[in-house]
Design a protein around this motif. Structure first.
Motif, PDB file in Angstrom:
ATOM      1  N   GLN A 170     -71.726 -29.810  18.391  1.00 35.99           N
ATOM      2  CA  GLN A 170     -71.741 -31.231  18.023  1.00 35.99           C
ATOM      3  C   GLN A 170     -72.405 -32.072  19.114  1.00 35.99           C
ATOM      4  O   GLN A 170     -73.173 -32.990  18.819  1.00 35.99           O
ATOM      5  CB  GLN A 170     -70.319 -31.731  17.749  1.00 35.99           C
ATOM      6  CG  GLN A 170     -70.288 -33.161  17.214  1.00 35.99           C
ATOM      7  CD  GLN A 170     -68.925 -33.556  16.669  1.00 35.99           C
ATOM      8  OE1 GLN A 170     -67.933 -32.862  16.873  1.00 35.99           O
ATOM      9  NE2 GLN A 170     -68.871 -34.684  15.968  1.00 35.99           N
ATOM     10  N   ASN A 190     -76.022 -33.717  18.802  1.00 37.60           N
ATOM     11  CA  ASN A 190     -75.657 -35.126  18.654  1.00 37.60           C
ATOM     12  C   ASN A 190     -75.307 -35.467  17.204  1.00 37.60           C
ATOM     13  O   ASN A 190     -75.812 -36.438  16.625  1.00 37.60           O
ATOM     14  CB  ASN A 190     -76.802 -36.020  19.148  1.00 37.60           C
ATOM     15  CG  ASN A 190     -76.368 -37.454  19.336  1.00 37.60           C
ATOM     16  OD1 ASN A 190     -75.193 -37.728  19.600  1.00 37.60           O
ATOM     17  ND2 ASN A 190     -77.304 -38.387  19.176  1.00 37.60           N
ATOM     18  N   SER A 191     -74.438 -34.657  16.604  1.00 36.92           N
ATOM     19  CA  SER A 191     -74.107 -34.793  15.184  1.00 36.92           C
ATOM     20  C   SER A 191     -72.928 -35.735  14.980  1.00 36.92           C
ATOM     21  O   SER A 191     -71.991 -35.769  15.785  1.00 36.92           O
ATOM     22  CB  SER A 191     -73.755 -33.423  14.587  1.00 36.92           C
ATOM     23  OG  SER A 191     -74.798 -32.502  14.796  1.00 36.92           O
ATOM     24  N   SER A 192     -72.949 -36.452  13.875  1.00 36.61           N
ATOM     25  CA  SER A 192     -71.804 -37.265  13.486  1.00 36.61           C
ATOM     26  C   SER A 192     -70.686 -36.342  13.002  1.00 36.61           C
ATOM     27  O   SER A 192     -70.919 -35.164  12.697  1.00 36.61           O
ATOM     28  CB  SER A 192     -72.189 -38.221  12.360  1.00 36.61           C
ATOM     29  OG  SER A 192     -72.503 -37.490  11.183  1.00 36.61           O
ATOM     30  N   ASP A 193     -69.462 -36.870  12.898  1.00 30.44           N
ATOM     31  CA  ASP A 193     -68.349 -36.062  12.404  1.00 30.44           C
ATOM     32  C   ASP A 193     -68.620 -35.539  10.997  1.00 30.44           C
ATOM     33  O   ASP A 193     -68.310 -34.385  10.679  1.00 30.44           O
ATOM     34  CB  ASP A 193     -67.051 -36.893  12.392  1.00 30.44           C
ATOM     35  CG  ASP A 193     -66.435 -37.010  13.784  1.00 30.44           C
ATOM     36  OD1 ASP A 193     -66.882 -36.284  14.697  1.00 30.44           O
ATOM     37  OD2 ASP A 193     -65.521 -37.849  13.957  1.00 30.44           O
ATOM     38  N   VAL A 194     -69.214 -36.381  10.154  1.00 38.97           N
ATOM     39  CA  VAL A 194     -69.471 -35.984   8.765  1.00 38.97           C
ATOM     40  C   VAL A 194     -70.489 -34.853   8.711  1.00 38.97           C
ATOM     41  O   VAL A 194     -70.272 -33.828   8.055  1.00 38.97           O
ATOM     42  CB  VAL A 194     -69.968 -37.190   7.932  1.00 38.97           C
ATOM     43  CG1 VAL A 194     -70.388 -36.732   6.534  1.00 38.97           C
ATOM     44  CG2 VAL A 194     -68.887 -38.257   7.853  1.00 38.97           C
ATOM     45  N   PHE A 195     -71.634 -35.012   9.412  1.00 41.56           N
ATOM     46  CA  PHE A 195     -72.679 -33.974   9.398  1.00 41.56           C
ATOM     47  C   PHE A 195     -72.168 -32.693  10.056  1.00 41.56           C
ATOM     48  O   PHE A 195     -72.374 -31.595   9.532  1.00 41.56           O
ATOM     49  CB  PHE A 195     -73.923 -34.473  10.133  1.00 41.56           C
ATOM     50  CG  PHE A 195     -75.058 -33.476  10.145  1.00 41.56           C
ATOM     51  CD1 PHE A 195     -75.923 -33.376   9.073  1.00 41.56           C
ATOM     52  CD2 PHE A 195     -75.245 -32.624  11.235  1.00 41.56           C
ATOM     53  CE1 PHE A 195     -76.967 -32.452   9.073  1.00 41.56           C
ATOM     54  CE2 PHE A 195     -76.280 -31.695  11.253  1.00 41.56           C
ATOM     55  CZ  PHE A 195     -77.144 -31.613  10.165  1.00 41.56           C
ATOM     56  N   HIS A 196     -71.490 -32.832  11.173  1.00 45.11           N
ATOM     57  CA  HIS A 196     -70.999 -31.655  11.888  1.00 45.11           C
ATOM     58  C   HIS A 196     -69.972 -30.897  11.050  1.00 45.11           C
ATOM     59  O   HIS A 196     -70.028 -29.660  10.944  1.00 45.11           O
ATOM     60  CB  HIS A 196     -70.366 -32.083  13.214  1.00 45.11           C
ATOM     61  CG  HIS A 196     -69.839 -30.945  14.023  1.00 45.11           C
ATOM     62  ND1 HIS A 196     -70.650 -29.996  14.602  1.00 45.11           N
ATOM     63  CD2 HIS A 196     -68.559 -30.581  14.335  1.00 45.11           C
ATOM     64  CE1 HIS A 196     -69.907 -29.108  15.243  1.00 45.11           C
ATOM     65  NE2 HIS A 196     -68.631 -29.444  15.091  1.00 45.11           N
ATOM     66  N   ILE A 249     -62.482 -35.913   9.494  1.00 46.45           N
ATOM     67  CA  ILE A 249     -62.322 -37.234   8.885  1.00 46.45           C
ATOM     68  C   ILE A 249     -60.851 -37.510   8.593  1.00 46.45           C
ATOM     69  O   ILE A 249     -60.341 -38.599   8.849  1.00 46.45           O
ATOM     70  CB  ILE A 249     -63.142 -37.337   7.584  1.00 46.45           C
ATOM     71  CG1 ILE A 249     -64.631 -37.040   7.863  1.00 46.45           C
ATOM     72  CG2 ILE A 249     -62.984 -38.697   6.926  1.00 46.45           C
ATOM     73  CD1 ILE A 249     -65.462 -36.847   6.625  1.00 46.45           C
ATOM     74  N   THR A 302     -58.846 -38.279  11.702  1.00 42.70           N
ATOM     75  CA  THR A 302     -59.153 -39.621  12.212  1.00 42.70           C
ATOM     76  C   THR A 302     -58.567 -40.711  11.318  1.00 42.70           C
ATOM     77  O   THR A 302     -58.021 -41.701  11.802  1.00 42.70           O
ATOM     78  CB  THR A 302     -60.679 -39.817  12.322  1.00 42.70           C
ATOM     79  OG1 THR A 302     -61.217 -38.807  13.180  1.00 42.70           O
ATOM     80  CG2 THR A 302     -61.014 -41.181  12.881  1.00 42.70           C
TER      81      THR A 302
END
Length: 439
Positions: A34, A38-44, A392, A395
């Motif tokens: 991640q 540099n991935s977002s939580d959704v993409f990762h 997600i 969080t």
């Protein structure tokens, strides 16, 4: 127990080792990847981490076709090749999309293995030993999980490219498995379903099976007017089997088992453990899983499938409720790892030991791979959705609420086992399927 049957079952079940290793090895590379990309939580969560699971869904949905058409043995060989390519490609990837593609190939192997391996073992095993022999597949899954956790721990400090070694080391067991798979014969029951009766008889003679092969011939005769070409698992007569398979597969994932295995280090860190301690605790999870899977495999032909599921359900409800409570009340130290160890023990002795055995038993010979494919598909669709949502959900709703939901679902599993699930211990495959038709 016939030594040839045991040897062939061990070889086929080794696909489970690759399944377990491939599923969990990604947990050691989770945060590194991640940060690297540099991935977002959704993409990762939905692409990098879960792409293998989406491959598993496709492998489970379509894996019944080669298992039926070209046979159990050839499908197992293809599975070994997929795992080999996936491990090498993932380790050498420099881009998240290329990485996801190779992880997807490994997922195809996992999905297909949940169909071909249990079906193969159940079809060569005598009724009295079927639970233990098919249970070897689950044992290998958890052995692979343990080896992945241990491998990740040992490789975690070798440098910035440690994640490549974590993923790439799977090439070696994948090659070994593929070579061993050449030595097993084809399933005699599959040969019967393809009307290759003389070949099937030769294999039964070779293994010295005491199964009543005449019952298989009678089963084929009884279905002579309903061949695999015009009969399917969605017909009304198979509705009860379909419901049983759907529910046991769905509850398996609604326990949160894959979500936990994928994110074990992260969950332990959320509970206040340091990164290194969290990774070490993950190895403890692997050991507990292995020990209680052995107990489950030992008991499955003695106590039966239903009793193990009842024990496991009660253990699920208690342990998951206590994990949720630990996060609500901010308990620190070993509280969360302790309750999660109990959760893994409950899973291993119940769902873990039973699911692949039970699904492989309840459909007739000519529909076994299709039924296995349906159950695996339900299992893996949920196994793809739930872990991909974990970052997600943690969080948005909090870790405690997520585990409380899993505990609530296990109450429904307990009711399912008590009121619906039949016992299949010690009954021939033909008798099991006949007893459930039109129920």
């Amino acid at each position: 127990m016939n030594t040839k049957i045991l040897r062939w079952s061990l070889i086929a079940s080794f696909a489970g080792f690759l399944f377990g290793f491939d599923t969990v090895v990604i947990s050691g590379a989770d945060k590194t990847l991640q940060i690297l990309w540099n991935s977002s939580d959704v993409f990762h969560g939905s692409v990098v981490m879960a792409m293998a699971l989406w491959g598993t869904v496709i492998g489970a949905i379509f894996g019944g076709f080669p298992t039926n058409k070209i046979g159990r043995k050839k499908t197992l060989l293809i599975i070994g090749i997929l795992f080999t390519i996936s491990a090498a490609g993932s380790a050498l990837s420099n881009d998240p999309f290329v990485f996801a593609f190779f992880r997807f190939l490994g997922g195809l192997g996992i999905g297909a293995s949940t169909i071909a391996a249990p079906a193969y073992i159940s079809e060569i095993a005598p009724a009295k030993d079927r639970g233990r022999l098919v249970g070897l597949y689950q044992f290998n899954i958890v052995f692979g999980i343990l080896c992945a956790f241990l491998s990740n721990y040992l490789l975690s400090d070798i440098g910035p490219n440690a994640w490549r070694w974590m993923l790439g080391i799977q090439v070696f067991p994948s090659i070994i498995y593929t070579l061993m798979a050449f030595s097993i014969p084809e399933s005699p029951r599959w040969l019967y379903s393809m009307l290759r009766i003389e070949e099937a008889k030769l294999i039964f003679d070779k293994i010295g099976s005491k199964e009543d092969v005449q019952s298989i011939l009678e089963d084929l005769d009884n279905n002579s007017n309903s061949t695999p070409l015009n009969e399917n698992i969605f017909m009304k007569k198979y509705r009860f089997q379909l419901i049983l398979v759907f529910l046991i597969a769905a509850f398996n994932q609604l326990s949160g088992i894959n979500a936990f295995l994928y994110y074990a280090p992260r969950i332990f860190e959320e509970a206040g453990l340091g990164a290194k301690t969290a990774l070490l605790s993950s190895i403890g999870i692997g050991f507990i899983n292995l020990i209680f899977t052995l107990i489950g495999v030992y008991l499955i032909d003695r106590l039966g499938r239903r009793k193990l599921m009842i024990f496991g359900s009660i253990g699920y409800i208690f342990s998951l409720s206590m994990v949720a409570t630990s996060f609500y009340l901010n308990w620190t130290g070993l509280a969360v790892p302790g309750f999660l160890f109990l959760f893994i023990a409950a899973h291993a002795i119940g769902q873990g030991a039973v699911i692949w055995v039970f699904i492989s038993e309840i459909f007739p010979n000519h529909l076994r791979a299709s039924g296995q494919s349906f159950g695996s598909s339900v299992h893996w669709v949920l196994a793809a959705i739930i872990p991909s949502m974990v970052p997600i959900l943690f969080t948005s709703f909090g870790v405690g609420n997520v585990f409380a939901f899993f505990a609530f679902m296990m109450v429904f599993q307990l009711l399912f086992v008590i009121f619906m699930m039949p016992e299949t211990k010690g009954i021939s495959l033909e008798e099991v399927s006949k007893g459930l038709i039109n129920k």
